[in-house]
Write a protein that holds these residues in place. Structure first.
Motif, PDB file in Angstrom:
ATOM      1  N   MET A  69       0.730  -1.049  -0.137  1.00  0.00           N
ATOM      2  CA  MET A  69       0.037   0.012  -0.029  1.00  0.00           C
ATOM      3  C   MET A  69       0.847   1.153   0.055  1.00  0.00           C
ATOM      4  SD  MET A  69      -2.875  -1.095   2.629  1.00  0.00           S
ATOM      5  CE  MET A  69      -3.910   0.386   2.618  1.00  0.00           C
ATOM      6  N   LEU A  70       1.929   1.359   0.872  1.00  0.00           N
ATOM      7  CA  LEU A  70       2.906   2.498   0.884  1.00  0.00           C
ATOM      8  C   LEU A  70       3.487   2.472  -0.600  1.00  0.00           C
ATOM      9  CD1 LEU A  70       4.301   1.826   4.497  1.00  0.00           C
ATOM     10  CD2 LEU A  70       2.543   3.609   3.698  1.00  0.00           C
ATOM     11  N   ASP A  71       3.918   1.447  -0.907  1.00  0.00           N
ATOM     12  CA  ASP A  71       4.696   1.329  -2.041  1.00  0.00           C
ATOM     13  C   ASP A  71       3.903   2.055  -3.268  1.00  0.00           C
ATOM     14  OD1 ASP A  71       7.009   0.867  -3.720  1.00  0.00           O
ATOM     15  OD2 ASP A  71       6.087  -0.923  -4.788  1.00  0.00           O
ATOM     16  N   HIS A  72       2.476   1.572  -3.444  1.00  0.00           N
ATOM     17  CA  HIS A  72       1.646   1.983  -4.541  1.00  0.00           C
ATOM     18  C   HIS A  72       1.428   3.502  -4.272  1.00  0.00           C
ATOM     19  CE1 HIS A  72      -1.601   2.436  -6.970  1.00  0.00           C
ATOM     20  NE2 HIS A  72      -2.378   3.012  -6.282  1.00  0.00           N
ATOM     21  N   THR A  73       1.434   4.073  -2.961  1.00  0.00           N
ATOM     22  CA  THR A  73       1.194   5.462  -2.982  1.00  0.00           C
ATOM     23  C   THR A  73       2.458   6.367  -3.282  1.00  0.00           C
ATOM     24  OG1 THR A  73      -0.346   5.063  -0.885  1.00  0.00           O
ATOM     25  CG2 THR A  73       0.501   7.192  -1.187  1.00  0.00           C
ATOM     26  N   LEU A  74       3.473   5.909  -3.092  1.00  0.00           N
ATOM     27  CA  LEU A  74       4.741   6.533  -3.608  1.00  0.00           C
ATOM     28  C   LEU A  74       5.006   6.536  -4.973  1.00  0.00           C
ATOM     29  CD1 LEU A  74       7.084   5.408  -0.471  1.00  0.00           C
ATOM     30  CD2 LEU A  74       6.164   7.737  -0.938  1.00  0.00           C
ATOM     31  N   ARG A  75       4.847   5.175  -5.644  1.00  0.00           N
ATOM     32  CA  ARG A  75       5.109   4.889  -7.078  1.00  0.00           C
ATOM     33  C   ARG A  75       4.258   5.961  -7.878  1.00  0.00           C
ATOM     34  NH1 ARG A  75       8.029   0.434  -8.718  1.00  0.00           N
ATOM     35  NH2 ARG A  75       9.163  -0.542  -7.204  1.00  0.00           N
ATOM     36  N   THR A  76       2.928   6.238  -7.582  1.00  0.00           N
ATOM     37  CA  THR A  76       1.935   6.698  -8.314  1.00  0.00           C
ATOM     38  C   THR A  76       2.517   8.214  -8.258  1.00  0.00           C
ATOM     39  OG1 THR A  76       0.536   6.984  -6.399  1.00  0.00           O
ATOM     40  CG2 THR A  76      -0.093   5.109  -7.820  1.00  0.00           C
ATOM     41  N   LEU A  90      11.266   3.389  -3.977  1.00  0.00           N
ATOM     42  CA  LEU A  90      12.029   3.269  -2.564  1.00  0.00           C
ATOM     43  C   LEU A  90      12.263   1.763  -2.682  1.00  0.00           C
ATOM     44  CD1 LEU A  90      10.436   5.082   0.283  1.00  0.00           C
ATOM     45  CD2 LEU A  90      12.361   5.682  -0.962  1.00  0.00           C
ATOM     46  N   ASP A  91      13.671   1.265  -2.444  1.00  0.00           N
ATOM     47  CA  ASP A  91      13.952  -0.188  -1.920  1.00  0.00           C
ATOM     48  C   ASP A  91      13.654  -0.490  -0.360  1.00  0.00           C
ATOM     49  OD1 ASP A  91      15.463  -2.598  -1.464  1.00  0.00           O
ATOM     50  OD2 ASP A  91      17.114  -1.959  -2.577  1.00  0.00           O
ATOM     51  N   PRO A  92      12.867  -1.363  -0.361  1.00  0.00           N
ATOM     52  CA  PRO A  92      12.323  -1.917   0.991  1.00  0.00           C
ATOM     53  C   PRO A  92      13.181  -2.335   1.779  1.00  0.00           C
ATOM     54  CG  PRO A  92      11.492  -3.382  -0.617  1.00  0.00           C
ATOM     55  CD  PRO A  92      12.056  -2.413  -1.364  1.00  0.00           C
ATOM     56  N   ASP A  93      14.379  -2.604   1.255  1.00  0.00           N
ATOM     57  CA  ASP A  93      15.564  -3.416   2.212  1.00  0.00           C
ATOM     58  C   ASP A  93      16.653  -2.308   2.381  1.00  0.00           C
ATOM     59  OD1 ASP A  93      14.323  -5.907   2.553  1.00  0.00           O
ATOM     60  OD2 ASP A  93      14.689  -6.014   0.450  1.00  0.00           O
TER      61      ASP A  93
END
Length: 238
Positions: free
Chosen positions: A213-220, A225-228
């Motif tokens: 959910m967070l990744d989608h919000t940022l990508r749009t 971001l690399d989660p690691d």
């Protein structure tokens, strides 16, 4: 001319207001201490007897008669509100270190989920009691308060990252409250119907969904971001 006789009456001393106030303050302090002791006894009774704990069982745990218990609480609802407030204090204190997370996004999320799951599983009966109280009375209590407290902290943290990336912070609030609602409802269901899903598996599932959910919000919004990879706190939050 006759000189009037001197007034020999002694002035009546005024009551010592500070002494009265001192007694009142001590009494109020004693009342608060007793209420706090009864609330702690209630938490122990809930852990022992479950969400359907009775006032009699709480009084028994406190070592007093039921009537004496109600000298310190207006009614059952007043006692329930005091229990709810204490529960909110406990979970907020437990989660406090998470408002200054460290590490990668994946590590931050895992730490938050792990801490929340640990508290809920260790206080499952109290969680069920709060759910039962809200459903039966219709009053707002610790559960809404806890949700809001956690969500507001997350919203502030997420807004800080969005601002650091040069993005509009408007999504922070809805994303944070949505995540908290999702985690709580999924965990509540798991507590009552775990099936074959272990706590570790649940934690991994929740963490993965939250990152998605967070990744989608940022990508749009053009941020990947690399989660690691370690992610420092935004300015002003360290």
């Amino acid at each position: 001319m006759a000189v009037p006789a001197a007034n020999t009456r002694k002035p009546v001393p005024k009551p010592a207001a500070n002494k009265v106030d001192g007694r009142a303050a001590r009494w109020a302090g004693q009342q608060e201490r007793r209420r706090a002791e009864f609330v702690e006894a209630a938490l122990e009774a809930i852990a022992e007897h479950g969400p359907g704990v009775s006032t009699e069982q709480i009084a028994e745990r406190a070592g007093v008669a039921r009537t004496r218990l109600y000298r310190h609480f207006a009614d059952a609802s007043d006692l329930q509100r005091a229990i709810a407030q204490r529960a909110a204090e406990l979970v907020t204190a437990e989660l406090a270190p998470l408002w200054r997370p460290q590490g990668s996004p994946r590590e931050m999320i895992a730490a938050a989920i792990g801490t929340h799951l640990r508290w809920l599983t260790e206080h499952a009966q109290l969680h069920r009691y709060l759910l039962r109280t809200v459903r039966s009375s219709g009053e707002t209590g610790a559960l809404p308060d806890i949700r809001s407290a956690i969500a507001l902290h997350l919203s502030k943290l997420f807004a800080g990252y969005l601002a650091a990336f040069g993005l509009d912070t408007a999504p922070a609030d809805t994303v944070a409250f949505g995540l908290v609602g999702y985690v709580e409802s999924a965990t509540t269901r798991w507590l009552d119907h775990p099936g074959e899903l272990t706590k570790a598996e649940l934690s991994e599932q929740l963490s993965g969904t939250i990152w998605a959910m967070l990744d989608h919000t940022l990508r749009t919004r053009g941020v990947e971001l690399d989660p690691d990879q370690p992610l420092p706190l935004p300015d002003g939050m360290d």
